[in-house]
Scaffold this motif. Structure first.
Motif, PDB file in Angstrom:
ATOM      1  N   GLU A   1       0.835  -1.204   0.000  1.00 43.71           N
ATOM      2  CA  GLU A   1       0.000   0.000   0.000  1.00 43.71           C
ATOM      3  C   GLU A   1       0.871   1.257   0.000  1.00 43.71           C
ATOM      4  O   GLU A   1       0.606   2.219  -0.731  1.00 43.71           O
ATOM      5  CB  GLU A   1      -0.914  -0.010   1.225  1.00 43.71           C
ATOM      6  N   ALA A   2       1.912   1.249   0.814  1.00 46.56           N
ATOM      7  CA  ALA A   2       2.830   2.389   0.872  1.00 46.56           C
ATOM      8  C   ALA A   2       3.552   2.560  -0.463  1.00 46.56           C
ATOM      9  O   ALA A   2       3.756   3.686  -0.949  1.00 46.56           O
ATOM     10  CB  ALA A   2       3.842   2.186   1.998  1.00 46.56           C
ATOM     11  N   ALA A   3       3.916   1.435  -1.066  1.00 45.35           N
ATOM     12  CA  ALA A   3       4.628   1.481  -2.343  1.00 45.35           C
ATOM     13  C   ALA A   3       3.768   2.112  -3.431  1.00 45.35           C
ATOM     14  O   ALA A   3       4.267   2.872  -4.272  1.00 45.35           O
ATOM     15  CB  ALA A   3       5.047   0.076  -2.756  1.00 45.35           C
ATOM     16  N   TRP A   4       2.462   1.837  -3.403  1.00 48.23           N
ATOM     17  CA  TRP A   4       1.580   2.395  -4.424  1.00 48.23           C
ATOM     18  C   TRP A   4       1.444   3.911  -4.292  1.00 48.23           C
ATOM     19  O   TRP A   4       1.240   4.607  -5.295  1.00 48.23           O
ATOM     20  CB  TRP A   4       0.204   1.726  -4.373  1.00 48.23           C
ATOM     21  N   VAL A   5       1.579   4.422  -3.091  1.00 52.54           N
ATOM     22  CA  VAL A   5       1.540   5.879  -2.899  1.00 52.54           C
ATOM     23  C   VAL A   5       2.694   6.528  -3.677  1.00 52.54           C
ATOM     24  O   VAL A   5       2.524   7.537  -4.371  1.00 52.54           O
ATOM     25  CB  VAL A   5       1.640   6.239  -1.401  1.00 52.54           C
ATOM     26  N   VAL A   6       3.865   5.915  -3.557  1.00 55.81           N
ATOM     27  CA  VAL A   6       5.046   6.439  -4.252  1.00 55.81           C
ATOM     28  C   VAL A   6       4.971   6.129  -5.747  1.00 55.81           C
ATOM     29  O   VAL A   6       5.285   6.975  -6.595  1.00 55.81           O
ATOM     30  CB  VAL A   6       6.338   5.836  -3.656  1.00 55.81           C
ATOM     31  N   GLU A   7       4.528   4.926  -6.072  1.00 53.18           N
ATOM     32  CA  GLU A   7       4.451   4.500  -7.471  1.00 53.18           C
ATOM     33  C   GLU A   7       3.530   5.406  -8.286  1.00 53.18           C
ATOM     34  O   GLU A   7       3.823   5.729  -9.447  1.00 53.18           O
ATOM     35  CB  GLU A   7       3.960   3.052  -7.540  1.00 53.18           C
ATOM     36  N   ASN A   8       2.426   5.819  -7.700  1.00 56.77           N
ATOM     37  CA  ASN A   8       1.484   6.688  -8.414  1.00 56.77           C
ATOM     38  C   ASN A   8       2.113   8.031  -8.780  1.00 56.77           C
ATOM     39  O   ASN A   8       1.763   8.635  -9.801  1.00 56.77           O
ATOM     40  CB  ASN A   8       0.223   6.905  -7.572  1.00 56.77           C
TER      41      ASN A   8
END
Length: 242
Positions: free
Chosen positions: A96-103
């Motif tokens: 979930e944290a990774a998707w914040v950065v990935e977006n």
């Protein structure tokens, strides 16, 4: 046979600068002010050599920019690759944290590293600003190594900007500077036409005055020509400045 041979036209910028410096040092050992032909030739060599050295310094800045750009591109790829790995990790909180950065990264894409220097710099600055938002910083804290990778990108960007500033200041102060390669070509033509032929003639007419300096110049040019002849492969293109 002429005592002094012509300078090879495929000599590099650095070759000619080094050769000019040695020739000027050889002439400096004696007073040639009484020779009304040779005196202005020597003075012109001195002026051209200073301009050539200055131009080569500019070329080194361009080379440094390319290297600094390579380093920051590596940092960009490292960041994208690391975050992508976290996106696929089977741990819900980290994913979930990774998707914040990935977006955020998706808004820029890896293609930024292929844009021109100025445009890439602008995009990196914008990316770093987005990554500093509070919610993003919180997400990054959950992803080991991401904060350090972002710090590496910031450092690489600052290094690039410092070198780019040097180049920009050089452009501003010396916008009419002739390219190193053009200077090299002019210098070779000048030396071959006005120095080599003259010294070859004077060494025969007045050997007591000119034979020694002619032999010295001949040796310097021979060494340059031999080095150029033996050199087969290069790691840098001998180009002028644009």
């Amino acid at each position: 046979m002429a005592l002094i041979k012509k300078i090879r036209t495929n000599s590099r910028n650095g070759d000619i600068s080094a050769l000019l410096t040695l020739i000027l040092k050889a002439f400096a050992k004696n007073d040639w002010s009484a020779d009304t032909y040779l005196k202005p030739v020597i003075e012109k060599m001195r002026v051209v050599n200073m301009a050539l050295i200055e131009a080569l310094q500019r070329l080194r800045v361009y080379s440094q920019m390319a290297e600094k750009n390579r380093v920051r591109n590596m940092a960009i790829r490292d960041l994208f690759k690391l975050v992508e790995g976290y996106v696929h990790i089977p741990v819900a909180e980290m994913k979930e944290a990774a998707w914040v950065v990935e977006n955020i990264l998706k808004q820029y894409g890896l293609g930024m590293q292929y844009k021109d220097y100025a445009e890439e710099s602008a995009e990196i600055a914008s990316l770093l600003n987005d990554l500093s938002e509070p919610d993003v910083v919180t997400a990054i804290a959950s992803l080991q190594g991401v904060a350090e990778t972002i710090t590496a990108l910031e450092a690489a960007q600052k290094d690039f900007e410092n070198v780019a500033l040097q180049e920009a200041e050089g452009e501003s102060a010396k916008k009419d500077l002739v390219s190193a390669s053009n200077l090299k070509k002019e210098t070779i033509a000048e030396l071959n036409a006005n120095l080599v032929d003259y010294l070859n003639t004077m060494a025969r007419v007045k050997p007591g005055t000119y034979e020694a300096i002619a032999k010295t110049i001949a040796e310097l040019i021979d060494k340059n020509n031999e080095w150029v002849k033996r050199r087969r492969k290069t790691d840098k293109v001998d180009s002028g400045m644009v």
